[in-house]
Scaffold this motif. Structure first.
Motif, PDB file in Angstrom:
ATOM      1  N   LEU A   1       0.863  -1.174   0.000  1.00 27.82           N
ATOM      2  CA  LEU A   1       0.000   0.000   0.000  1.00 27.82           C
ATOM      3  C   LEU A   1       0.900   1.224   0.000  1.00 27.82           C
ATOM      4  CD1 LEU A   1      -2.522  -1.094   2.785  1.00 27.82           C
ATOM      5  CD2 LEU A   1      -2.722  -1.409   0.316  1.00 27.82           C
ATOM      6  N   ARG A   2       0.661   2.142  -0.930  1.00 30.40           N
ATOM      7  CA  ARG A   2       1.515   3.325  -1.087  1.00 30.40           C
ATOM      8  C   ARG A   2       0.710   4.599  -0.865  1.00 30.40           C
ATOM      9  NH1 ARG A   2       7.023   1.924  -1.595  1.00 30.40           N
ATOM     10  NH2 ARG A   2       7.119  -0.085  -2.622  1.00 30.40           N
ATOM     11  N   ARG A   3       1.388   5.624  -0.375  1.00 28.10           N
ATOM     12  CA  ARG A   3       0.744   6.921  -0.151  1.00 28.10           C
ATOM     13  C   ARG A   3       0.330   7.548  -1.489  1.00 28.10           C
ATOM     14  NH1 ARG A   3      -1.510   7.878   3.836  1.00 28.10           N
ATOM     15  NH2 ARG A   3       0.239   7.674   5.275  1.00 28.10           N
ATOM     16  N   TYR A   4       1.170   7.371  -2.530  1.00 30.03           N
ATOM     17  CA  TYR A   4       0.889   7.862  -3.876  1.00 30.03           C
ATOM     18  C   TYR A   4       1.126   6.724  -4.863  1.00 30.03           C
ATOM     19  CZ  TYR A   4       1.136  12.354  -1.536  1.00 30.03           C
ATOM     20  OH  TYR A   4       0.917  13.395  -0.680  1.00 30.03           O
ATOM     21  N   PRO A   5       0.607   6.825  -6.101  1.00 31.71           N
ATOM     22  CA  PRO A   5       0.737   5.721  -7.057  1.00 31.71           C
ATOM     23  C   PRO A   5       2.128   5.624  -7.680  1.00 31.71           C
ATOM     24  CG  PRO A   5      -0.561   7.483  -8.025  1.00 31.71           C
ATOM     25  CD  PRO A   5      -0.295   7.870  -6.592  1.00 31.71           C
TER      26      PRO A   5
ATOM     27  N   SER B   1       6.997   6.153  -3.594  1.00 35.41           N
ATOM     28  CA  SER B   1       6.189   6.736  -2.531  1.00 35.41           C
ATOM     29  C   SER B   1       6.316   5.930  -1.244  1.00 35.41           C
ATOM     30  CB  SER B   1       4.729   6.772  -2.985  1.00 35.41           C
ATOM     31  OG  SER B   1       3.904   7.265  -1.961  1.00 35.41           O
ATOM     32  N   SER B   2       5.991   6.583  -0.119  1.00 31.61           N
ATOM     33  CA  SER B   2       6.151   5.901   1.170  1.00 31.61           C
ATOM     34  C   SER B   2       5.209   4.712   1.302  1.00 31.61           C
ATOM     35  CB  SER B   2       5.931   6.887   2.311  1.00 31.61           C
ATOM     36  OG  SER B   2       4.688   7.530   2.176  1.00 31.61           O
ATOM     37  N   LEU B   3       5.738   3.673   1.928  1.00 32.23           N
ATOM     38  CA  LEU B   3       5.006   2.436   2.165  1.00 32.23           C
ATOM     39  C   LEU B   3       4.152   2.617   3.410  1.00 32.23           C
ATOM     40  CD1 LEU B   3       4.907  -0.438   1.032  1.00 32.23           C
ATOM     41  CD2 LEU B   3       6.788  -1.014   2.556  1.00 32.23           C
ATOM     42  N   VAL B   4       2.855   2.324   3.312  1.00 32.43           N
ATOM     43  CA  VAL B   4       1.974   2.520   4.459  1.00 32.43           C
ATOM     44  C   VAL B   4       1.328   1.216   4.932  1.00 32.43           C
ATOM     45  CG1 VAL B   4       1.523   4.953   4.025  1.00 32.43           C
ATOM     46  CG2 VAL B   4       0.097   3.231   2.920  1.00 32.43           C
ATOM     47  N   GLY B   5       1.712   0.102   4.308  1.00 35.56           N
ATOM     48  CA  GLY B   5       1.164  -1.182   4.715  1.00 35.56           C
ATOM     49  C   GLY B   5       1.211  -2.153   3.561  1.00 35.56           C
ATOM     50  N   ASN B   6       0.582  -3.311   3.756  1.00 39.72           N
ATOM     51  CA  ASN B   6       0.480  -4.257   2.647  1.00 39.72           C
ATOM     52  C   ASN B   6      -0.732  -5.149   2.833  1.00 39.72           C
ATOM     53  OD1 ASN B   6       1.598  -5.772   4.754  1.00 39.72           O
ATOM     54  ND2 ASN B   6       2.597  -7.157   3.338  1.00 39.72           N
ATOM     55  N   LEU B   7      -1.095  -5.801   1.742  1.00 41.88           N
ATOM     56  CA  LEU B   7      -2.219  -6.738   1.753  1.00 41.88           C
ATOM     57  C   LEU B   7      -1.691  -8.101   1.345  1.00 41.88           C
ATOM     58  CD1 LEU B   7      -4.847  -4.554  -0.142  1.00 41.88           C
ATOM     59  CD2 LEU B   7      -4.910  -5.147   2.292  1.00 41.88           C
TER      60      LEU B   7
ATOM     61  N   GLN C   1      -9.484   3.710   2.599  1.00 44.85           N
ATOM     62  CA  GLN C   1      -8.339   4.484   3.084  1.00 44.85           C
ATOM     63  C   GLN C   1      -7.619   5.098   1.894  1.00 44.85           C
ATOM     64  OE1 GLN C   1      -5.212   2.070   4.891  1.00 44.85           O
ATOM     65  NE2 GLN C   1      -6.208   0.207   4.194  1.00 44.85           N
ATOM     66  N   ALA C   2      -6.973   6.239   2.125  1.00 46.41           N
ATOM     67  CA  ALA C   2      -6.359   6.993   1.029  1.00 46.41           C
ATOM     68  C   ALA C   2      -4.976   6.436   0.704  1.00 46.41           C
ATOM     69  CB  ALA C   2      -6.283   8.471   1.389  1.00 46.41           C
TER      70      ALA C   2
END
Length: 91
Positions: free
Chosen positions: A20-24, A28-34, A63-64
């Motif tokens: 999961l990235r803050r921007y595409p 971009s900063s990593l904010v999590g993963n699935l 979530q954004a």
């Protein structure tokens, strides 16, 4: 088993999951993963950084954050984001 989210939704198909990235962008900063097999509601899509020939990124509904479409199969029609780029002139 949890019911699938309302359409459009995505299912993570990458065996290693998806970041999961803050921007595409992978810059971009990593904010999590699935994890593989996770299902998430999709809000919209944009054309951004190309990953293995696929330039589409999905914005999650709840979530954004963004995921690369290369690693996610979508179910239902995901609208092109109007926030990320100006709409084409009509007519």
């Amino acid at each position: 088993m949890m019911p699938s989210p309302a359409q459009p939704f995505g299912t993570v198909v990458s065996s290693t999951g998806v970041n999961l990235r803050r921007y595409p962008s992978t810059d971009s900063s990593l904010v999590g993963n699935l994890n593989h097999g996770a299902e998430v509601g999709l809000h919209s899509k944009v054309h951004a950084q190309t990953i293995d020939g696929n330039s589409i990124w999905y914005l999650l509904r709840d979530q954004a954050v963004w995921v690369a479409a290369r690693h996610v199969d979508n179910t239902g029609e995901v609208p092109l984001s109007k926030d990320a780029q100006p709409a084409a002139p009509q007519g």
